[in-house]
Design a protein around this motif. Sequence first.
Motif, mmCIF file in Angstrom:
data_model
loop_
_atom_site.group_PDB
_atom_site.id
_atom_site.type_symbol
_atom_site.label_atom_id
_atom_site.label_comp_id
_atom_site.label_asym_id
_atom_site.label_seq_id
_atom_site.Cartn_x
_atom_site.Cartn_y
_atom_site.Cartn_z
ATOM 1 N N ALA A 1 0.856 -1.189 0.000
ATOM 2 C CA ALA A 1 0.000 0.000 0.000
ATOM 3 C C ALA A 1 0.888 1.233 0.000
ATOM 4 N N VAL A 2 0.259 2.375 -0.257
ATOM 5 C CA VAL A 2 0.965 3.657 -0.280
ATOM 6 C C VAL A 2 0.088 4.699 0.401
ATOM 7 N N VAL A 3 0.706 5.508 1.233
ATOM 8 C CA VAL A 3 0.006 6.633 1.860
ATOM 9 C C VAL A 3 0.599 7.916 1.290
ATOM 10 N N CYS A 4 -0.253 8.736 0.678
ATOM 11 C CA CYS A 4 0.185 10.016 0.108
ATOM 12 C C CYS A 4 -0.343 11.148 0.984
ATOM 13 N N ARG A 5 0.552 12.034 1.349
ATOM 14 C CA ARG A 5 0.194 13.131 2.256
ATOM 15 C C ARG A 5 0.556 14.474 1.621
ATOM 16 N N GLU A 6 -0.387 15.415 1.665
ATOM 17 C CA GLU A 6 -0.133 16.772 1.193
ATOM 18 C C GLU A 6 0.353 16.823 -0.263
ATOM 19 N N LEU A 7 -0.321 16.113 -1.137
ATOM 20 C CA LEU A 7 0.081 16.065 -2.538
ATOM 21 C C LEU A 7 0.127 17.456 -3.161
ATOM 22 N N THR A 8 1.174 17.720 -3.909
ATOM 23 C CA THR A 8 1.497 18.965 -4.633
ATOM 24 C C THR A 8 1.857 20.124 -3.708
ATOM 25 N N LYS A 9 1.838 19.904 -2.410
ATOM 26 C CA LYS A 9 2.130 20.990 -1.480
ATOM 27 C C LYS A 9 3.600 20.951 -1.048
ATOM 28 N N HIS B 1 5.043 20.275 1.760
ATOM 29 C CA HIS B 1 5.460 19.146 2.590
ATOM 30 C C HIS B 1 4.919 17.811 2.060
ATOM 31 N N GLU B 2 4.822 17.695 0.749
ATOM 32 C CA GLU B 2 4.363 16.439 0.143
ATOM 33 C C GLU B 2 5.224 15.274 0.615
ATOM 34 N N GLU B 3 4.546 14.149 0.901
ATOM 35 C CA GLU B 3 5.258 12.956 1.362
ATOM 36 C C GLU B 3 4.530 11.720 0.854
ATOM 37 N N VAL B 4 5.283 10.741 0.385
ATOM 38 C CA VAL B 4 4.718 9.485 -0.102
ATOM 39 C C VAL B 4 5.369 8.347 0.674
ATOM 40 N N LEU B 5 4.550 7.608 1.429
ATOM 41 C CA LEU B 5 5.034 6.487 2.241
ATOM 42 C C LEU B 5 4.656 5.185 1.554
ATOM 43 N N ARG B 6 5.636 4.351 1.266
ATOM 44 C CA ARG B 6 5.396 3.075 0.595
ATOM 45 C C ARG B 6 5.809 1.932 1.497
ATOM 46 N N ILE C 1 -4.890 13.281 3.245
ATOM 47 C CA ILE C 1 -4.380 11.908 3.126
ATOM 48 C C ILE C 1 -5.107 11.148 2.031
ATOM 49 N N CYS C 2 -4.332 10.444 1.194
ATOM 50 C CA CYS C 2 -4.861 9.437 0.269
ATOM 51 C C CYS C 2 -4.171 8.109 0.577
ATOM 52 N N ILE C 3 -4.938 7.030 0.581
ATOM 53 C CA ILE C 3 -4.385 5.691 0.747
ATOM 54 C C ILE C 3 -4.613 4.928 -0.552
#
Length: 307
Positions: free
Chosen positions: A216-224, A226-231, A249-251
């Motif tokens: 799974a992947v957790v995407c936080r603050e996309l395009t901002k 402090h964007e962060e992508v946790l895989r 948050i997007c999962i």
Amino acid sequence: MTTSTPGAPRPTPGKASPADSTTSTPNPPTPGEGELVLVGTPIGNLGDASPRMRDVILTAHLVAAEDTRRFRALCDRLDLTPTARVLSVHDHNEADRAHDLADAVAAGETVVLVSDAGMPAVSDPGYRVVKEVAGRGLPVTSVPGASAAVTALAVSGLPSDRWAFEGFLPRKPGERRRLLAELADERRTLVFYESPHRVGDALADMRDACGPDRPAVVCRELTKLHEEVLRGTLDDLARAAADGLRGEICIVLGPAPVRAAPAPEAVVDDVARLTREGLRAKAAAAQVAAAHGLRTREVYEAYLHAE
């Protein structure tokens, strides 16, 4: 678990072009020429505001906004001065507003529909308005923009040839767990929105329903900024988010793995049970074969040999 922080650029306000700024008043509505325009707005970085987005906002007769204050703040940051009437359309009044907006389109007005961020009608108000306007045979079009769901899917690195958007998970734990149990064997990649305060519980429930090793992947603050992508695996991510995360948050949940089909001999008891319930042997074999991805003839012959 891996983390990527691409250093998304700091949002910078865009400027309306000189041509845009000269459009101070919209053309008067002409009966039969109205339309509803769904306009995608930036989900974070203002640089994603398209020229078409600016033009349509500036020339609209009526803007239906999820939050009128946020819409005006967006226009201020983009240096836009729309002359349209602005009307609030949110979850609690959309059903009532839909009729009025359709009337405006029928009267020849260009009605722009915007949500707080992203594309209207995608987990945001808009569906009822589109249904009403389209149901009357009136024009509905869009000015596409960023969508958090599609952006998260694209950067996730998970299979994107077949996927489904599930929106926000239920808030109540029992309802959330029942839904995830139903989705556990889904062979498509799934995209969810989640509250930063509930993301830890949601990932833990996904782990329980789908197994700790499901990617799974957790995407936080996309395009901002402090964007962060946790895989990682669901177990990795549930631990990382146990105390919650900040931001939008997007999962993205990877598809269920392909399970090996059992041998025909292993399912003859299922066929026998169905025949005892009154089903003919061939029909029972066909039903069991379909459930396990087997050939009906192989299951039927295995059942006959087992008698």
